[in-house]
Design a protein around this motif. Structure first.
Motif, PDB file in Angstrom:
ATOM      1  N   GLY A  16       0.874  -1.153   0.000  1.00  0.00           N
ATOM      2  CA  GLY A  16       0.000   0.000   0.000  1.00  0.00           C
ATOM      3  C   GLY A  16       0.919   1.213   0.000  1.00  0.00           C
ATOM      4  O   GLY A  16       2.126   1.084   0.243  1.00  0.00           O
ATOM      5  N   GLU A  17       0.386   2.389  -0.265  1.00  0.00           N
ATOM      6  CA  GLU A  17       1.253   3.570  -0.340  1.00  0.00           C
ATOM      7  C   GLU A  17       1.992   3.827   0.964  1.00  0.00           C
ATOM      8  O   GLU A  17       3.189   4.112   0.971  1.00  0.00           O
ATOM      9  CB  GLU A  17       0.440   4.806  -0.740  1.00  0.00           C
ATOM     10  CG  GLU A  17       1.299   6.005  -1.065  1.00  0.00           C
ATOM     11  CD  GLU A  17       2.335   5.764  -2.160  1.00  0.00           C
ATOM     12  OE1 GLU A  17       3.457   6.310  -2.046  1.00  0.00           O
ATOM     13  OE2 GLU A  17       2.060   5.034  -3.118  1.00  0.00           O
ATOM     14  N   SER A  18       1.318   3.679   2.109  1.00  0.00           N
ATOM     15  CA  SER A  18       1.995   3.909   3.397  1.00  0.00           C
ATOM     16  C   SER A  18       3.050   2.841   3.655  1.00  0.00           C
ATOM     17  O   SER A  18       4.106   3.125   4.220  1.00  0.00           O
ATOM     18  CB  SER A  18       0.989   3.975   4.545  1.00  0.00           C
ATOM     19  OG  SER A  18       0.300   2.742   4.675  1.00  0.00           O
ATOM     20  N   ASP A  19       2.779   1.599   3.229  1.00  0.00           N
ATOM     21  CA  ASP A  19       3.768   0.528   3.378  1.00  0.00           C
ATOM     22  C   ASP A  19       5.004   0.795   2.534  1.00  0.00           C
ATOM     23  O   ASP A  19       6.130   0.536   2.952  1.00  0.00           O
ATOM     24  CB  ASP A  19       3.172  -0.825   2.968  1.00  0.00           C
ATOM     25  CG  ASP A  19       2.028  -1.257   3.852  1.00  0.00           C
ATOM     26  OD1 ASP A  19       2.064  -0.959   5.059  1.00  0.00           O
ATOM     27  OD2 ASP A  19       1.096  -1.888   3.328  1.00  0.00           O
ATOM     28  N   ARG A  20       4.780   1.315   1.342  1.00  0.00           N
ATOM     29  CA  ARG A  20       5.910   1.591   0.448  1.00  0.00           C
ATOM     30  C   ARG A  20       6.789   2.710   1.004  1.00  0.00           C
ATOM     31  O   ARG A  20       8.010   2.656   0.910  1.00  0.00           O
ATOM     32  CB  ARG A  20       5.406   1.955  -0.937  1.00  0.00           C
ATOM     33  CG  ARG A  20       6.510   1.977  -1.962  1.00  0.00           C
ATOM     34  CD  ARG A  20       5.989   2.012  -3.356  1.00  0.00           C
ATOM     35  NE  ARG A  20       7.098   2.000  -4.304  1.00  0.00           N
ATOM     36  CZ  ARG A  20       6.966   2.194  -5.588  1.00  0.00           C
ATOM     37  NH1 ARG A  20       5.770   2.385  -6.112  1.00  0.00           N
ATOM     38  NH2 ARG A  20       8.026   2.180  -6.378  1.00  0.00           N
ATOM     39  N   ILE A  21       6.178   3.710   1.630  1.00  0.00           N
ATOM     40  CA  ILE A  21       6.945   4.792   2.252  1.00  0.00           C
ATOM     41  C   ILE A  21       7.810   4.239   3.381  1.00  0.00           C
ATOM     42  O   ILE A  21       8.999   4.556   3.478  1.00  0.00           O
ATOM     43  CB  ILE A  21       6.001   5.903   2.764  1.00  0.00           C
ATOM     44  CG1 ILE A  21       5.385   6.645   1.573  1.00  0.00           C
ATOM     45  CG2 ILE A  21       6.734   6.872   3.687  1.00  0.00           C
ATOM     46  CD1 ILE A  21       4.229   7.550   1.948  1.00  0.00           C
ATOM     47  N   LEU A  22       7.238   3.384   4.213  1.00  0.00           N
ATOM     48  CA  LEU A  22       8.008   2.761   5.309  1.00  0.00           C
ATOM     49  C   LEU A  22       9.129   1.879   4.765  1.00  0.00           C
ATOM     50  O   LEU A  22      10.232   1.864   5.306  1.00  0.00           O
ATOM     51  CB  LEU A  22       7.087   1.945   6.214  1.00  0.00           C
ATOM     52  CG  LEU A  22       6.106   2.740   7.061  1.00  0.00           C
ATOM     53  CD1 LEU A  22       5.124   1.798   7.767  1.00  0.00           C
ATOM     54  CD2 LEU A  22       6.843   3.599   8.064  1.00  0.00           C
ATOM     55  N   ALA A  23       8.833   1.147   3.698  1.00  0.00           N
ATOM     56  CA  ALA A  23       9.845   0.278   3.090  1.00  0.00           C
ATOM     57  C   ALA A  23      11.013   1.103   2.549  1.00  0.00           C
ATOM     58  O   ALA A  23      12.172   0.727   2.716  1.00  0.00           O
ATOM     59  CB  ALA A  23       9.220  -0.558   1.971  1.00  0.00           C
ATOM     60  N   ARG A  24      10.714   2.231   1.918  1.00  0.00           N
ATOM     61  CA  ARG A  24      11.778   3.103   1.396  1.00  0.00           C
ATOM     62  C   ARG A  24      12.654   3.622   2.529  1.00  0.00           C
ATOM     63  O   ARG A  24      13.872   3.703   2.394  1.00  0.00           O
ATOM     64  CB  ARG A  24      11.173   4.273   0.632  1.00  0.00           C
ATOM     65  CG  ARG A  24      10.588   3.904  -0.698  1.00  0.00           C
ATOM     66  CD  ARG A  24       9.920   5.090  -1.333  1.00  0.00           C
ATOM     67  NE  ARG A  24       9.342   4.760  -2.610  1.00  0.00           N
ATOM     68  CZ  ARG A  24       8.411   5.480  -3.199  1.00  0.00           C
ATOM     69  NH1 ARG A  24       7.956   6.585  -2.623  1.00  0.00           N
ATOM     70  NH2 ARG A  24       7.928   5.118  -4.362  1.00  0.00           N
TER      71      ARG A  24
END
Length: 109
Positions: A16-24
């Motif tokens: 999800g977009e929030s997950d991708r931000i955390l992953a980055r």
């Protein structure tokens, strides 16, 4: 992000977009730590071989993390520095910066 195990967690991982931000954000820590595990330096190709099976992250996010990390230098075969993430080549060298950031103290030497 480099602790992902597709055998245990499944082969498909959708951000999800929030997950991708955390992953980055996690990649910014994982990339220099992994490079330091190779010693002083590693080629981009060797680095990719090591990490692609350990992360569900998109290759663009991984390339951006390499480029954006204040603790990583990307050197060309002539010793120059890469200035754009999109120009990184597999024979470029990833090296831990001589002047490390404050945050690099989290992961070692």
């Amino acid at each position: 992000m480099f602790s992902f195990d597709p055998a245990r967690e499944g082969k498909l991982y959708l951000f999800g977009e929030s997950d991708r931000i955390l992953a980055r954000e996690q990649l910014l820590d994982d990339v220099p730590r992994t490079i330091s595990g190779f010693g002083d330096a590693v080629t981009v190709g060797e680095f990719y071989q090591q990490v692609y099976s350990r992360t569900p992250s998109h290759s663009d996010d991984l390339r951006s993390a390499i480029f954006e990390s204040p603790d990583v230098e990307i050197l060309t075969e002539t010793g120059g520095t890469r200035r754009k993430a999109g120009t990184i080549k597999e024979d470029d060298i990833l090296r831990i910066s001589r002047q490390r950031s404050f945050f690099s103290t989290k992961w070692g030497s």
